[in-house]
Design a protein around this motif. Structure first.
Motif, PDB file in Angstrom:
ATOM      1  N   VAL A 161      -3.642  15.943  -7.847  1.00  0.00           N
ATOM      2  CA  VAL A 161      -3.415  14.511  -8.086  1.00  0.00           C
ATOM      3  C   VAL A 161      -3.775  13.776  -6.809  1.00  0.00           C
ATOM      4  N   THR A 162      -4.869  13.039  -6.851  1.00  0.00           N
ATOM      5  CA  THR A 162      -5.334  12.335  -5.649  1.00  0.00           C
ATOM      6  C   THR A 162      -5.375  10.824  -5.836  1.00  0.00           C
ATOM      7  N   ASP A 163      -5.179  10.356  -7.082  1.00  0.00           N
ATOM      8  CA  ASP A 163      -5.239   8.917  -7.346  1.00  0.00           C
ATOM      9  C   ASP A 163      -4.526   8.617  -8.665  1.00  0.00           C
ATOM     10  N   PHE A 164      -4.584   7.343  -9.069  1.00  0.00           N
ATOM     11  CA  PHE A 164      -4.022   6.954 -10.368  1.00  0.00           C
ATOM     12  C   PHE A 164      -5.146   6.640 -11.358  1.00  0.00           C
ATOM     13  N   LYS A 165      -6.232   7.422 -11.238  1.00  0.00           N
ATOM     14  CA  LYS A 165      -7.364   7.232 -12.147  1.00  0.00           C
ATOM     15  C   LYS A 165      -7.725   8.551 -12.806  1.00  0.00           C
ATOM     16  N   SER A 166      -8.815   9.165 -12.352  1.00  0.00           N
ATOM     17  CA  SER A 166      -9.339  10.363 -13.018  1.00  0.00           C
ATOM     18  C   SER A 166      -8.420  11.579 -12.904  1.00  0.00           C
ATOM     19  N   SER A 167      -7.510  11.594 -11.915  1.00  0.00           N
ATOM     20  CA  SER A 167      -6.590  12.730 -11.755  1.00  0.00           C
ATOM     21  C   SER A 167      -5.731  12.959 -12.997  1.00  0.00           C
ATOM     22  N   TRP A 168      -5.583  11.918 -13.823  1.00  0.00           N
ATOM     23  CA  TRP A 168      -4.681  11.999 -14.973  1.00  0.00           C
ATOM     24  C   TRP A 168      -5.419  12.229 -16.292  1.00  0.00           C
ATOM     25  N   ARG A 169      -6.748  12.304 -16.203  1.00  0.00           N
ATOM     26  CA  ARG A 169      -7.567  12.349 -17.410  1.00  0.00           C
ATOM     27  C   ARG A 169      -7.317  13.591 -18.265  1.00  0.00           C
ATOM     28  N   SER A 170      -7.067  14.735 -17.628  1.00  0.00           N
ATOM     29  CA  SER A 170      -6.872  15.987 -18.378  1.00  0.00           C
ATOM     30  C   SER A 170      -5.525  16.064 -19.077  1.00  0.00           C
ATOM     31  N   ASP A 174      -8.479   9.170 -21.195  1.00  0.00           N
ATOM     32  CA  ASP A 174      -9.593  10.123 -21.231  1.00  0.00           C
ATOM     33  C   ASP A 174     -10.935   9.393 -21.244  1.00  0.00           C
ATOM     34  N   ILE A 175     -11.176   8.660 -20.175  1.00  0.00           N
ATOM     35  CA  ILE A 175     -12.444   7.953 -19.983  1.00  0.00           C
ATOM     36  C   ILE A 175     -12.881   8.136 -18.534  1.00  0.00           C
ATOM     37  N   MET A 176     -14.101   7.722 -18.224  1.00  0.00           N
ATOM     38  CA  MET A 176     -14.667   7.951 -16.895  1.00  0.00           C
ATOM     39  C   MET A 176     -13.828   7.306 -15.790  1.00  0.00           C
ATOM     40  N   ASN A 177     -13.386   6.062 -16.014  1.00  0.00           N
ATOM     41  CA  ASN A 177     -12.671   5.336 -14.963  1.00  0.00           C
ATOM     42  C   ASN A 177     -11.440   4.639 -15.558  1.00  0.00           C
ATOM     43  N   PRO A 178     -10.355   5.394 -15.808  1.00  0.00           N
ATOM     44  CA  PRO A 178      -9.170   4.786 -16.435  1.00  0.00           C
ATOM     45  C   PRO A 178      -8.538   3.719 -15.553  1.00  0.00           C
ATOM     46  N   ILE A 222      -1.867   3.197 -15.503  1.00  0.00           N
ATOM     47  CA  ILE A 222      -1.351   4.553 -15.243  1.00  0.00           C
ATOM     48  C   ILE A 222      -0.170   4.494 -14.277  1.00  0.00           C
ATOM     49  N   MET A 223      -0.258   3.643 -13.235  1.00  0.00           N
ATOM     50  CA  MET A 223       0.872   3.493 -12.306  1.00  0.00           C
ATOM     51  C   MET A 223       2.123   3.021 -13.026  1.00  0.00           C
ATOM     52  N   THR A 224       1.960   2.049 -13.929  1.00  0.00           N
ATOM     53  CA  THR A 224       3.105   1.520 -14.682  1.00  0.00           C
ATOM     54  C   THR A 224       3.774   2.626 -15.490  1.00  0.00           C
ATOM     55  N   TYR A 225       2.950   3.486 -16.097  1.00  0.00           N
ATOM     56  CA  TYR A 225       3.490   4.576 -16.927  1.00  0.00           C
ATOM     57  C   TYR A 225       4.141   5.659 -16.063  1.00  0.00           C
ATOM     58  N   VAL A 226       3.456   6.053 -14.982  1.00  0.00           N
ATOM     59  CA  VAL A 226       3.991   7.111 -14.108  1.00  0.00           C
ATOM     60  C   VAL A 226       5.326   6.685 -13.493  1.00  0.00           C
ATOM     61  N   ILE A 262       0.843  -1.189   0.000  1.00  0.00           N
ATOM     62  CA  ILE A 262       0.000   0.000   0.000  1.00  0.00           C
ATOM     63  C   ILE A 262       0.880   1.241   0.000  1.00  0.00           C
ATOM     64  N   SER A 263       1.923   1.235   0.836  1.00  0.00           N
ATOM     65  CA  SER A 263       2.750   2.428   0.957  1.00  0.00           C
ATOM     66  C   SER A 263       3.623   2.656  -0.275  1.00  0.00           C
ATOM     67  N   ALA A 264       3.931   1.597  -1.019  1.00  0.00           N
ATOM     68  CA  ALA A 264       4.672   1.788  -2.274  1.00  0.00           C
ATOM     69  C   ALA A 264       3.819   2.571  -3.258  1.00  0.00           C
ATOM     70  N   THR A 265       2.533   2.224  -3.316  1.00  0.00           N
ATOM     71  CA  THR A 265       1.603   2.966  -4.169  1.00  0.00           C
ATOM     72  C   THR A 265       1.490   4.402  -3.669  1.00  0.00           C
ATOM     73  N   LYS A 266       1.399   4.554  -2.346  1.00  0.00           N
ATOM     74  CA  LYS A 266       1.256   5.892  -1.761  1.00  0.00           C
ATOM     75  C   LYS A 266       2.508   6.740  -2.006  1.00  0.00           C
ATOM     76  N   ALA A 267       3.685   6.108  -1.894  1.00  0.00           N
ATOM     77  CA  ALA A 267       4.938   6.842  -2.113  1.00  0.00           C
ATOM     78  C   ALA A 267       5.011   7.362  -3.544  1.00  0.00           C
ATOM     79  N   LEU A 268       4.610   6.524  -4.509  1.00  0.00           N
ATOM     80  CA  LEU A 268       4.605   6.945  -5.918  1.00  0.00           C
ATOM     81  C   LEU A 268       3.619   8.092  -6.125  1.00  0.00           C
ATOM     82  N   LEU A 269       2.456   8.005  -5.467  1.00  0.00           N
ATOM     83  CA  LEU A 269       1.455   9.060  -5.588  1.00  0.00           C
ATOM     84  C   LEU A 269       1.957  10.369  -4.976  1.00  0.00           C
ATOM     85  N   LEU A 270       2.606  10.266  -3.803  1.00  0.00           N
ATOM     86  CA  LEU A 270       3.158  11.465  -3.152  1.00  0.00           C
ATOM     87  C   LEU A 270       4.224  12.119  -4.026  1.00  0.00           C
ATOM     88  N   TRP A 271       5.032  11.271  -4.682  1.00  0.00           N
ATOM     89  CA  TRP A 271       6.057  11.816  -5.581  1.00  0.00           C
ATOM     90  C   TRP A 271       5.400  12.573  -6.734  1.00  0.00           C
TER      91      TRP A 271
END
Length: 493
Positions: A176-185, A238-242, A247-251, A154-163
């Motif tokens: 940026v609050t998640d690895f879903k809709s935050s990246w849509r724009s 660019d969809i409702m629920n990517p 997205i994590m793999t790409y980020v 969980i914290s590995a995901t959180k660390a990547l998100l914090l970065w």
């Protein structure tokens, strides 16, 4: 849609890794190409830097064997492969194949990168895992360890998100609050690019464009300017629920890029300060442990050492890049010199502790441990590089005699180890079972490398003799008078 996106993303990610394999390979259809097992082994070899056993053919037995080898390797790295079986991979089961590849991506790509952030964000990590416990409470300990690993996931995901948040926070109100809709724009991707390579992006202009235009521009710049493989397409995001995993793999690739950027001197000094602080804490922890266990049994002392070493070996991964900096002595600052001295001192203290514990093993294990160390030392030693062939022959003959003498005791020492009764008069274990297993493994390693070691020594001896013969032949290129004088010369030699 989610399965389609993951398949495309994971395939592109795998191809970016497989391109680094020797020889390089490429996959076009993830579900079918993975069935032979070769691709899976190639991928794991690049990610781990290890050479893995494999079958060269492609019949059913060989494919199964290759996939089994890959899964066995992953299990040896403590990866949980829930409901992932060889049959599912051979049949190209989509959900199982995608689950396996995601497990590999998360462990080797995201977790390894996130470890470098753990200190900065003060995340709980696998580095804090509990001691190995061979007592009847082991099952509870294993459950506790599993929970710790899950918390680290969980914290590995959180660390990547914090970065990612940190990179975007430098450019105004880009949330940026998640690895879903935050990246849509597409703005978050562009903001990260702008942080890593200022001047490549016009964020004000981006705010007036459509989502798809921004995503297309971000992926194009990342690929051309940052050499980050294009794992996604605008329509994937660019969809409702990517898809979160894609997205994590790409980020994570942007984080990888940032790790490879040259550091400022200020960044380097900050890392040195963190490393020295960690070294100081480890030295105090070790000193306290030695004091606390002074009057304990060998069993308890060794158990405490294993607990310390497990945590130490995990924690040091974060600091190894700075501790083992490739800078020459002349390039090091005073602080870096002191850090290296502190690192060497701590390693020396740990090694002394290990040696002392091995010497304290109950008889006859102490003498078997000494024998193991002597054989391992000889096997690890390079052949003597002596210019004088005659001296080389003498040294190599001596080594062969010593090694043969040691190997004559192999069977008797192994029998003694295997028949050792590991309990005292109160039926309590004298030695931690893990130590006995480790000694058994070392016997197996010696057995496997024994013939190779003998061959190396004899090769060195034959080379020395050949060099001596060539030396004499090169000198004896003229007539030496009478037959008697030549015979005398030969006898003398």
């Amino acid at each position: 849609q989610r399965e389609f996106t993951q398949k495309k993303t994971f395939t592109s990610w795998m191809n970016s890794i497989l391109a680094k394999h020797t020889p390089p390979s490429v996959i076009s259809d993830l579900y079918t190409d993975i069935q032979q097992g070769h691709v899976l082994l190639d991928l794991l070899e690049v990610l781990s830097g290890q050479h893995l056993p494999r079958e060269k053919g492609s019949n059913t037995f060989q494919c199964r064997s290759n996939i089994e080898n890959a899964l066995t390797f992953l299990k040896s790295r403590s990866l949980k492969l829930i409901n992932i079986h060889v049959t599912d991979i051979i049949e190209g089961n989509p959900s199982i194949v995608l689950g396996l590849i995601w497990t590999i991506i998360f462990h080797f790509h995201i977790e390894e990168l996130a470890r470098t952030l753990a200190c900065a964000y003060n995340q709980p990590s696998l580095d804090c895992s509990s001691a190995v416990d061979s007592s009847p409470k082991a099952s509870r300990s294993a459950k506790k360890s599993a929970k710790i690993k899950e918390r680290w996931k969980i914290s590995a995901t959180k660390a990547l998100l914090l970065w990612a948040k940190e990179q975007c926070s430098l450019h105004g109100a880009i949330s940026v609050t998640d690895f879903k809709s935050s990246w849509r724009s597409g703005l978050a991707f562009l903001a990260i690019i702008q942080t890593l390579r200022p001047g490549l992006v016009d964020l004000e202009k981006a705010k007036t464009r459509s989502n798809k235009e921004n995503l297309k521009e971000a992926f194009r710049i990342a690929e051309l300017e940052l050499n980050i493989p294009r794992l996604l397409e605008p329509e994937d995001v660019d969809i409702m629920n990517p898809d979160e995993k894609s997205i994590m793999t790409y980020v994570a690739q942007f984080l990888q890029y940032s790790r490879n950027l040259p550091e400022t001197e200020e960044d380097t000094q900050e890392k040195v300060r963190e490393a020295r602080s960690w070294l100081d804490a480890q030295e105090k922890k070790l000193a306290k442990l030695l004091t606390d266990t002074e009057n304990e049994t060998h069993y308890q002392k060794y158990k405490e050492m294993m607990s310390f070493m497990e945590a130490f070996n995990q924690e040091k991964k974060t600091f190894l890049p700075v501790l083992l900096s490739k800078r020459s002595e002349a390039e090091l600052s005073e602080s870096q010199h002191q850090m290296r001295e502190e690192w060497d001192k701590l390693c020396s203290q740990i090694n002394e502790w290990k040696v002392k514990l091995d010497q304290m093993l109950p008889s006859p294990l102490d003498s078997i441990e000494a024998w193991l160390q002597e054989v391992e030392h000889l096997q690890a030693e390079d052949l003597p590089d002596l210019q004088d062939p005659f001296k080389a022959m003498f040294v190599l003959r001596e080594i062969i005699v010593i090694f043969k003498g040691l190997m004559d005791c192999f069977d008797s020492n192994l029998d003694t180890l295997q028949s050792f009764k590991n309990e005292d008069e109160n039926n309590m274990p004298l030695v931690l079972p893990e130590k006995l297993e480790e000694m058994q493994r070392r016997f197996n390693n010696i057995r496997c490398t024994n013939s190779n070691t003998f061959l190396e020594y004899h090769y060195g001896l034959c080379s020395a003799i050949a060099n001596e013969v060539m030396l004499k032949l090169n000198i004896w290129d003229m007539k030496y008078g009478t037959k008697e004088s030549v015979e005398s010369l030969l006898r003398s030699w």
